[in-house]
Structure formats: C-alpha cells, structure tokens
Enzyme design. Structure first.
Site, PDB file in Angstrom:
ATOM      1  CB  THR A 200      -0.978   0.047   1.199  1.00 39.26           C
ATOM      2  OG1 THR A 200      -0.244   0.076   2.425  1.00 39.26           O
ATOM      3  CG2 THR A 200      -1.914  -1.142   1.185  1.00 39.26           C
ATOM      4  CG  LEU A 247      -4.751   7.015  -1.422  1.00 37.06           C
ATOM      5  CD1 LEU A 247      -5.048   7.297  -2.883  1.00 37.06           C
ATOM      6  CD2 LEU A 247      -5.837   7.601  -0.533  1.00 37.06           C
ATOM      7  CG  HIS A 248      -2.671   2.365   4.242  1.00 38.33           C
ATOM      8  ND1 HIS A 248      -1.386   1.882   4.164  1.00 38.33           N
ATOM      9  CD2 HIS A 248      -2.595   3.496   4.991  1.00 38.33           C
ATOM     10  CE1 HIS A 248      -0.565   2.688   4.818  1.00 38.33           C
ATOM     11  NE2 HIS A 248      -1.278   3.671   5.331  1.00 38.33           N
ATOM     12  CG  ASP A 249      -8.094   1.282   4.736  1.00 31.97           C
ATOM     13  OD1 ASP A 249      -7.206   0.441   4.967  1.00 31.97           O
ATOM     14  OD2 ASP A 249      -8.571   2.027   5.614  1.00 31.97           O
TER      15      ASP A 249
END
Ligand code: BDR
Ligand code: CA
Length: 331
Positions: A200, A247-249
C-alpha cells in the site's frame, strides 16, 4: 462478471472513506450487502457515523450501516510502545478537513457481528469480506460460529507488513490495534488476501493527482480533496520516505475489482500476540523457510498507474442529478 456479494468491515478514517466510495461506485460489480464498523481510527460511534456520512455523500441512502465492537479483544497491558492515535493521522473527526453534515441515514439496530453471522449463515452462496480496520468484528464472528469459515469466499484485508511497521517498528496499525483478532483470522482456515504496507505504501497521493480529482468538480471530488489534502500532509510526516498520504484501504476494493493489478505469493503468516514490542507483528515466511502450509496470499506489488486510473474513473462516476440534467440540456 458476476457481482461480488460483499460485506465491508471498516473504521473510517480517511482511506476507509475512499475505499467505501470506490465500492459504492461499482454497483454493477459489487453487491454491497452492508457496511460494518469497528473501533480503530476512532471510537466506533465515530466510525459508524462517518460510514453513514460517506454513504449519504454518495447518494446511497439505502445502504445498511452497522455498529460493531467498541473495544478490541484484549485490553493492552503495560504501557503501549506507541503514543500516537488514529486522530493524529485522520483528524479529530476521522475525516480530516472534510466537513459533512450529520447523517440522516439510520444506523441499523442490529450489532455488526450479529449482521455478519446472520448474513453468512443464511446465504446460499459464499460471501466475500473486505476488511480495512482492526479485525475485531470478524474475529468475534469466527469465534462465535467457527463453521462460518465455510460460508466465506475469502477475506481481503488491509493489514500487516513484511518489512517495517507504521505504528511500531514491528507492526502495522490495524494488526497492532488487535493482534489477537488478527491471529484468530489467520488461523481460521478462511482464504485470506493480505494487502500490507509493503504494497500500500506504493499508492500514495501526489499534488498532481489531487488536482486531477479537484478538476472533476463535483461535491464528491471536492470532499475527497478535502479529506486527502489533510492526509497528504499529516501522513507524510509519519512515514518518512513516502511522499504523500498512503491510500492503504482502497486497495482492498481495487483488488476485488481488478485482481490483475496485484502480484504476491501464497505464504505462511503468523501474528505475534505477545505483550511486547513485537505485538501485532505479521511474520511472513516469504521464502518458505518453515515449510508451513500457506494461510494467506500476501500482496507485495501493485500496478500503481492502474490503481490510480481506476480510482480516478470511479470518483468521476459520481455525477449528481442536477449536473446530469445540466449537461444534457446543453448537449
Ligand atoms: C491502516 O491504519 C489506518 O490508519 C488506515 O485506515 C489503514 O486501514 C494502515 O496501517
Ligand atoms: Ca482503516
């Protein structure tokens, strides 16, 4: 493509909010059965309100949002090796600089864990779970009903790391918050796709991408810019070497929509549940040194351009009725 029956378990949170918008932008591919919320980036009261705010912003007043666990499985003993909280990254409201009205869409009266249990047990087809927060709700459901594992297609989760953590040197935030829950999930036998920090961190915001989103010029694009401008600044401070808000999720949803953007390996992963500096560490046996049966597909590479193309296109899908009619009247 057959629609994916999906439950999204989340803790919005700036990047969770973008993940939810990405999922809601694809009703032709994702049948979002419900959004379950958990304590994580903020208290659960805040994360469920934020999930409702985002559904409302997306014009999805029909979306069912459930409140889940208000605390993690174990209370941490001794002093935590970390001193910063979700608010340091996501702001006091959990949505950074974005001010959205109090949501009018109702909170469902059923507890998130009960919703997960009931939906899976009653379903004739397997259901996918996307998880972008600590795994407390999902672990509770699996503890209450172990046979649930046969009703889950897979769990695609954001959490863990092969290398260095982001909340302690050892651990990623979601696993650090509830190591025991992560351990329950990884030992459950459910197929897991783990999208951790190694992957990520490649998808971080840039000024030029934020300007592209701003130029879409809709209430949603403006809200996203307000959220991510805050994230862009603060996260950069906490992740030296990463030049933007990570912007991990949204990757959990992007993976479901276009798995071909991702590369990884089937490996064995073990979660550290000791009350030490290692708490929440995900040890990933990348080279199969232990000869253990793989329990997760761990992603380590992302087609970053493909990811941003998808996200930009998705945010451009939110055209409000008045804008549509405006465009048409001048066509
Ligand atoms: C994870 O922690 C949270 O702050 C983010 O929302 C993401 O789910 C990254 O470590
Ligand atoms: Ca999250």
């Amino acid at each position: 493509m057959k629609k994916i029956p999906l439950i999204l378990d989340c803790d919005p949170g700036l990047d969770d909010a973008v993940a939810l918008l990405l999922a809601l932008a694809h009703p032709e591919s994702i049948n979002l059965l419900g959004v379950t919320t958990v304590v994580g980036n903020g208290p659960v009261q805040q994360t469920q309100e934020n999930a409702r705010r985002i559904c409302q912003l997306a014009g999805r007043l029909d979306m069912k949002v459930f409140q889940g666990c208000p605390r993690h499985l174990f209370v941490k003993v001794g002093s935590s090796p970390s001193t910063y909280t979700g608010a340091d990254i996501h702001g006091e409201t959990g949505l950074g600089g974005c001010k959205l009205p109090f949501p009018t869409i109702p909170l469902q009266s059923v507890h998130a864990v009960s919703f997960i249990l009931q939906t899976l047990l009653e379903s004739s087809e397997k259901i996918t779970i996307a998880a972008s927060g600590p795994l407390t709700n999902i672990a509770c459901a699996l503890i209450m009903e172990p046979s649930l594992k046969d009703k889950i297609e897979k769990i695609v989760l954001m959490g863990g790391v092969i290398g260095l953590g982001n909340i302690t040197p050892s651990a990623e935030y979601n696993f650090f918050c509830d190591p025991q829950a992560a351990s329950v999930v990884f030992t459950s036998g459910v197929p897991i796709v783990m999208i951790g920090l190694d992957a990520t961190r490649q998808t971080h915001t840039s000024e030029s991408w934020l300007r592209t989103i701003e130029s879409i010029n809709t209430p949603i694009s403006q809200a996203v810019v307000d959220m991510l401008s805050y994230y862009h600044r603060v996260d950069a401070l906490f992740e030296p070497g990463v030049a933007g808000g990570v912007l991990h999720d949204p990757n959990v949803i992007a993976y479901l929509l276009k798995p071909e953007l991702y590369k990884g390996r089937d490996v064995y992963v073990e979660i550290d549940v000791s009350p030490t500096i290692m708490a929440g560490r995900s040890t990933v046996d990348w080279y199969s040194k232990l000869h253990c049966k793989p329990n997760a597909y761990v992603v380590n590479e992302i087609d970053v351009n493909g990811f941003f193309e998808m996200l930009t296109e998705a945010l451009g899908r939110y055209i409000f009725p008045e804008q549509k009619s405006h465009t048409c009247s001048h066509c």
